[in-house]
Design a protein around this motif. Structure first.
Motif, PDB file in Angstrom:
ATOM      1  N   ALA A  52       4.571 -14.461  -5.108  1.00 21.63           N
ATOM      2  CA  ALA A  52       4.834 -13.767  -3.846  1.00 21.63           C
ATOM      3  C   ALA A  52       4.878 -12.258  -4.072  1.00 21.63           C
ATOM      4  O   ALA A  52       4.220 -11.478  -3.377  1.00 21.63           O
ATOM      5  CB  ALA A  52       6.153 -14.253  -3.250  1.00 21.63           C
ATOM      6  N   VAL A  53       5.630 -11.846  -5.094  1.00 18.72           N
ATOM      7  CA  VAL A  53       5.753 -10.408  -5.364  1.00 18.72           C
ATOM      8  C   VAL A  53       4.408  -9.851  -5.812  1.00 18.72           C
ATOM      9  O   VAL A  53       4.003  -8.757  -5.427  1.00 18.72           O
ATOM     10  CB  VAL A  53       6.849 -10.151  -6.429  1.00 18.72           C
ATOM     11  CG1 VAL A  53       6.877  -8.686  -6.830  1.00 18.72           C
ATOM     12  CG2 VAL A  53       8.195 -10.600  -5.903  1.00 18.72           C
ATOM     13  N   HIS A  54       3.724 -10.660  -6.598  1.00 20.74           N
ATOM     14  CA  HIS A  54       2.428 -10.219  -7.102  1.00 20.74           C
ATOM     15  C   HIS A  54       1.441  -9.954  -5.962  1.00 20.74           C
ATOM     16  O   HIS A  54       0.728  -8.949  -5.971  1.00 20.74           O
ATOM     17  CB  HIS A  54       1.874 -11.290  -8.036  1.00 20.74           C
ATOM     18  CG  HIS A  54       0.532 -10.960  -8.594  1.00 20.74           C
ATOM     19  ND1 HIS A  54       0.380 -10.046  -9.600  1.00 20.74           N
ATOM     20  CD2 HIS A  54      -0.701 -11.398  -8.266  1.00 20.74           C
ATOM     21  CE1 HIS A  54      -0.911  -9.936  -9.869  1.00 20.74           C
ATOM     22  NE2 HIS A  54      -1.588 -10.749  -9.077  1.00 20.74           N
ATOM     23  N   SER A  55       1.420 -10.837  -4.980  1.00 21.90           N
ATOM     24  CA  SER A  55       0.428 -10.633  -3.920  1.00 21.90           C
ATOM     25  C   SER A  55       0.827  -9.465  -3.024  1.00 21.90           C
ATOM     26  O   SER A  55      -0.037  -8.788  -2.476  1.00 21.90           O
ATOM     27  CB  SER A  55       0.199 -11.917  -3.130  1.00 21.90           C
ATOM     28  OG  SER A  55       1.388 -12.336  -2.530  1.00 21.90           O
ATOM     29  N   ILE A  56       2.123  -9.218  -2.900  1.00 22.45           N
ATOM     30  CA  ILE A  56       2.534  -8.031  -2.143  1.00 22.45           C
ATOM     31  C   ILE A  56       2.046  -6.777  -2.869  1.00 22.45           C
ATOM     32  O   ILE A  56       1.505  -5.853  -2.282  1.00 22.45           O
ATOM     33  CB  ILE A  56       4.074  -8.003  -1.968  1.00 22.45           C
ATOM     34  CG1 ILE A  56       4.502  -9.110  -1.016  1.00 22.45           C
ATOM     35  CG2 ILE A  56       4.534  -6.635  -1.457  1.00 22.45           C
ATOM     36  CD1 ILE A  56       5.985  -9.283  -0.892  1.00 22.45           C
ATOM     37  N   LYS A  57       2.194  -6.815  -4.176  1.00 25.19           N
ATOM     38  CA  LYS A  57       1.742  -5.669  -4.963  1.00 25.19           C
ATOM     39  C   LYS A  57       0.236  -5.463  -4.792  1.00 25.19           C
ATOM     40  O   LYS A  57      -0.223  -4.346  -4.537  1.00 25.19           O
ATOM     41  CB  LYS A  57       2.062  -5.884  -6.445  1.00 25.19           C
ATOM     42  CG  LYS A  57       1.542  -4.757  -7.339  1.00 25.19           C
ATOM     43  CD  LYS A  57       1.798  -5.024  -8.800  1.00 25.19           C
ATOM     44  CE  LYS A  57       0.502  -5.225  -9.544  1.00 25.19           C
ATOM     45  NZ  LYS A  57       0.692  -5.405 -10.975  1.00 25.19           N
TER      46      LYS A  57
END
Lengths: 731, 164
Positions: A46-51
């Protein structure tokens, strides 16, 4: 062009919201003790795709922060940092800042101060990094499927074959020499297998760029596996068929390799393994894999060619079956889509049309005799239509979890502000409510929770002195009963101090000093406009706008708020909401030869006035005497300017007593009551303009239009007398 | 979608209000309905006759004659409602009679002379059309003057915003 970009950006923010929800759910699960690999991987993704998305749109602050956050998550995911409660806490705090960063990128919040959170993240990294340094050296030969960790079930890996493939005779690596070293000190070379998925290609992830990046790291392409390549006729140019195998020097950092795959869609095949076998494999074996490779390559191809040359059209999907596939799951990666995004206006249009279908149905049943209805199977059609309507409605329904999801964060903030500790218990999060309702209960919910935290829950000392646990409990629940949704916020705090509330209400002129009120009536007073018992105005609640905002918001949704409180034991606020905003439980009244709909939620009772019961108070105002109380009466014929020809004597009219937030109970004079039914709300402003006093329109069974009255706007006309002085006894 | 194509022609729907002929762009027209008494709305200007049900959508019905400053139209057997789309919003215009659909050349449209009408820009131009012809424009002796209406200038929301 910029419109297009805005649109894409809007999708990005939608995905951010989803990502944040996933991350928060995962972190909450971790905080609750579930530190299983898939939970951690979920947060990481999740955090990765936001990044990833934020970088594409140039939200540098968001990118920078999510990158640091991701670093820690990556370490936790790889189990190099244990997911201790302390680490989870840091990550929860980081999550809060991440949400703020997203809000900033969206332009809805100021740039958050992330220094503390970043420092905390760095500390976690630094502390663990030190103790971790020895680990890779200790077991250099152990294969570490790093990037595959979150997707273990999707990508198995095949160390033997991969390792062998690496010995490409055309490779530039001085393999032989390296092997000597490997056995002693240097880490084993990396073997990387990569096959971009269909999705990756569709997202314009250029595989060449990934390969170049790996080459820059010193990698060489060892082989290309084209075994899944179908015949030309069946080739889908948008699909990915080739699998590259690369070898990289063992001295390259694992993270550097996985970084090359940062923006490759998650369903692509990515394997990064240490070449264990390369250490043990004798160099003589060099030639064999190439033979094996080419055989494997030829076999499926010829299989694929057969149907083309042959007269029968055998499906090509048979081809993979002829080759023993070491990784059957790899093919299953292309799962059918589970969800699709649909523009809300499309759903509304569908709902509209289905509503029309329902109405046409009832027109038919009005016009046909029961016998004819049976003959044309109308009941069956009506049942189907109802079912379609229910299903379309359910498309707009969303689990109330979405509204609940921001509560944990709020409690963390409140805890920091008040110094009190709160325990949150939630239930019924899966209860489904119309999306419009969910969007609108956010604010009331916030106020209710703040109220409970600030006024309800006592300080830890006070609680302990009363024999309660030091940590206060907030219970958040939702349930559906019939066509209504009950959302409760319950605390185990001190309860409502009725004496103080009453004194305050009298002091503020909200009720008269002589009024005798029941406990329930006193409790309701905290929702009166301008009422606040907080002695000091805090940041949390106590601006005197809290609870009356709750009440007016909920009433605007066609719901109501109930309060129950036991002194010393706690208070429960209940929002009773309609299941949907599209349908209203209404009373159909007739006025000036026209039909109007009164929201039933506002109706208290209907009175047929006797002679003298309605009296004129001034030339323009009238009151009705009801069981000793005087209530203001509005003639809708006057309010709407229908003209004197429609004026009736009160004795020939009905007075509907309605409850309003701003003016208390008010009588509305109408001609008669026609019916009571559920009506589909149609907006007037869609094609016109909002009209004061009207909440919309609906289409009745005969196809004609009835206007829906907006009680609040009707009673709050400038002529309205100050209500609470009068209301005191009437409530 | 605009009906203006590369060769500078457009289709218009012509209709009468009293003795006057008017025209609107065909592309804005959604449908033509028989007159049906709309549900009156309170607190709106008198030219808004009320609202009616267009397949489940509630649309306002406007007395176009009144809106343009003429005498209100009397309802008769040929009265009908032109349902149009203006800037994404739908509205019905009460007109006396729908006359024709004609193809006109852009070059044949004259800008409306600077006359003293109550509102600027409602009439975007004038064009001559021979009665009952679908064969384009010809200036016969039977030619009629058709006032082309600028629908955007007639936008209800705009009017109501001003009135509010």
């Amino acid at each position: 062009m910029s419109d297009e970009l805005d649109e894409i950006q809007a999708i990005f923010f939608e995905e951010c919201a989803e990502g944040l929800a996933t991350a928060e759910a995962g972190l909450s699960a971790m905080a609750a003790g579930d530190v299983s690999a898939n939970v951690i991987a979920g947060v990481f993704r999740a955090v990765h795709s936001i990044k990833g998305g934020s970088g594409a749109f140039g939200h540098t602050a968001l990118t920078a922060f999510s990158h640091r956050f991701e670093n820690v998550l990556d370490e936790v995911r790889a189990e190099r940092i244990p997911a201790t409660p302390g680490v989870t806490k840091v990550m929860l705090a980081a999550f809060d800042i991440l949400s703020d960063h997203v809000a900033f990128a969206q332009g809805t919040a100021p740039l958050p101060d992330d220094a503390a959170a970043l420092q905390a993240l760095e500390n976690v990294l630094a502390n663990k990094g030190a103790s971790d340094a020895a680990t890779p050296a200790a077991s250099p030969a152990a294969p570490q499927p790093l990037a595959a960790a979150p997707d273990e079930d999707e990508f198995g890996f095949t160390p033997v074959q991969a390792a062998v493939e690496e010995f490409d005779p055309f490779g530039f690596e001085p393999v032989g020499v390296a092997l000597e070293d490997l056995e002693t000190s240097a880490p084993a070379a990396w073997t990387v297998r990569f096959r971009p998925s269909r999705e990756a290609l569709a997202n314009a992830s250029e595989p060449l760029l990934v390969l170049r990046e790996l080459e820059e790291l010193g990698g060489t392409i060892a082989s290309v596996d084209s075994s899944t390549l179908p015949g030309l006729r069946d080739l889908d140019p948008e699909d990915g068929y080739l699998t590259w195998a690369l070898s990289l020097p063992g001295t390259v950092e694992e993270s550097a390799i996985s970084e090359a795959f940062d923006f490759v869609a998650p369903d692509s095949l990515v394997e990064i393994v240490r070449s264990v076998e390369s250490v043990a494999a004798p160099v003589v074996a060099e030639q064999q894999p190439i033979v094996a490779d080419s055989i494997e390559e030829v076999a499926p191809r010829s299989a694929a060619v057969v149907p083309i040359t042959g007269s029968t059209l055998a499906p090509v999907s048979a081809a993979p079956a002829t080759t023993p596939d070491p990784r059957p799951t790899e093919r299953a990666v292309e799962q059918p889509a589970q969800t699709i995004r649909v523009d809300l206006t499309k759903l509304d249009l569908l709902l509209n049309l289905v509503g029309e279908l329902v109405i046409r149905n009832s027109i038919l049943s009005d016009r046909l005799s029961p016998k004819d209805q049976e003959r044309v199977e109308l009941p069956e059609l009506a049942r189907l239509t109802r079912e379609i309507q229910d299903n379309v409605m359910s498309l707009r329904a969303q689990p109330i979890k979405q509204a609940f999801s921001r509560v944990p964060r709020m409690l963390r903030d409140l805890s920091a502000e008040t110094g009190k500790q709160y325990l949150l218990e939630t239930s019924g999060e899966a209860t489904e409510v119309d999306k419009g309702v969910i969007e609108k209960i956010g604010d009331p919910l916030t106020h209710m929770i703040r109220n409970a935290c600030d006024h309800g829950i006592e300080s830890a000392e006070e609680r302990l002195a009363k024999g309660k646990p030091a940590v206060g409990t907030i219970r958040l629940s939702a349930e559906q009963r019939g066509a209504r949704i009950f959302v409760r916020v319950a605390d185990d705090g001190r309860g409502i101090d009725r004496q103080r509330v009453l004194a305050k209400a009298i002091d503020k002129g909200i009720v008269s000093a002589e009024a005798t009120l029941s406990n329930e009536e006193i409790d309701q007073l905290i929702c009166a406009p301008g009422f606040s018992t907080a002695e000091t105005i805090s940041n949390i609640s106590g601006r005197g706008v809290g609870m009356d905002v709750v009440r007016s918001n909920v009433e605007a949704l066609g719901g109501r708020v109930e309060i129950s409180s036991v002194p010393g034991e706690g208070t429960t606020f209940t929002m009773i909401l309609p299941l949907t905003l599209a349908i209203l439980d209404g009373m159909i009244v007739r006025l000036a030869d026209q039909r109007f709909v009164l929201p039933l939620a506002n109706v208290v009772e209907a009175v047929r006035p006797e002679s003298g019961q309605v009296r004129r108070m001034s030339p323009t105002t009238e009151v009705i005497e009801l069981r000793g109380n005087y209530l203001p009466v509005r003639r809708l014929t006057d309010t709407f300017g229908f003209g004197s020809k429609y004026r009736r004597d009160p004795e020939e009219s009905l007075v509907i007593i309605v409850e309003s937030e701003s003016a208390g109970n008010v009588g509305l004079m109408v001609d008669t009551i026609d019916d009571r039914r559920e009506v589909v709300i149609k907006s007037l402003d869609q094609n016109l303009h909002p009209i004061r006093g009207l909440g919309g329109a609906t289409i009745l069974g005969d196809g004609s239009i009835a206007l829906i009255l907006d009680i609040e706007a009707l009673v709050a006309s400038p002529t309205s007398t100050s209500k609470f002085a009068m209301k005191g006894l009437a409530a | 979608m605009s009906s203006i194509d590369s060769i500078g022609e457009r289709k218009i729907v012509t209709f009468s209000l009293g003795n006057q002929m008017f025209g609107i762009e065909m592309s804005a027209l959604i449908e033509i309905r028989e007159w049906e008494e709309p549900t009156p709305l309170p607190r709106v200007p008198s030219y808004i006759k009320g609202v009616t049900n267009l397949r489940g959508t509630v649309i306002p019905v406007v007395g176009l004659a009144e809106r343009l400053g003429w005498e209100p139209s009397a309802i008769h057997a040929r009265s009908c409602i032109l349902v149009v789309s203006i800037a994404g919003k739908q509205a019905g215009f009460l007109v006396d009679e729908v006359a024709d659909i004609v193809l006109i050349k852009d070059g044949d449209i004259q800008p409306s002379p600077d006359v003293d009408i109550s509102e600027e820009g409602v009439i975007s131009g004038l064009v001559q059309i021979s009665a009952r012809t679908t064969e384009g424009v010809s200036a016969h002796e039977s030619a009629e003057m058709v006032s082309l209406l600028d629908l955007n200038a007639l936008s209800l929301t705009r009017q109501l915003d001003l009135a509010a």
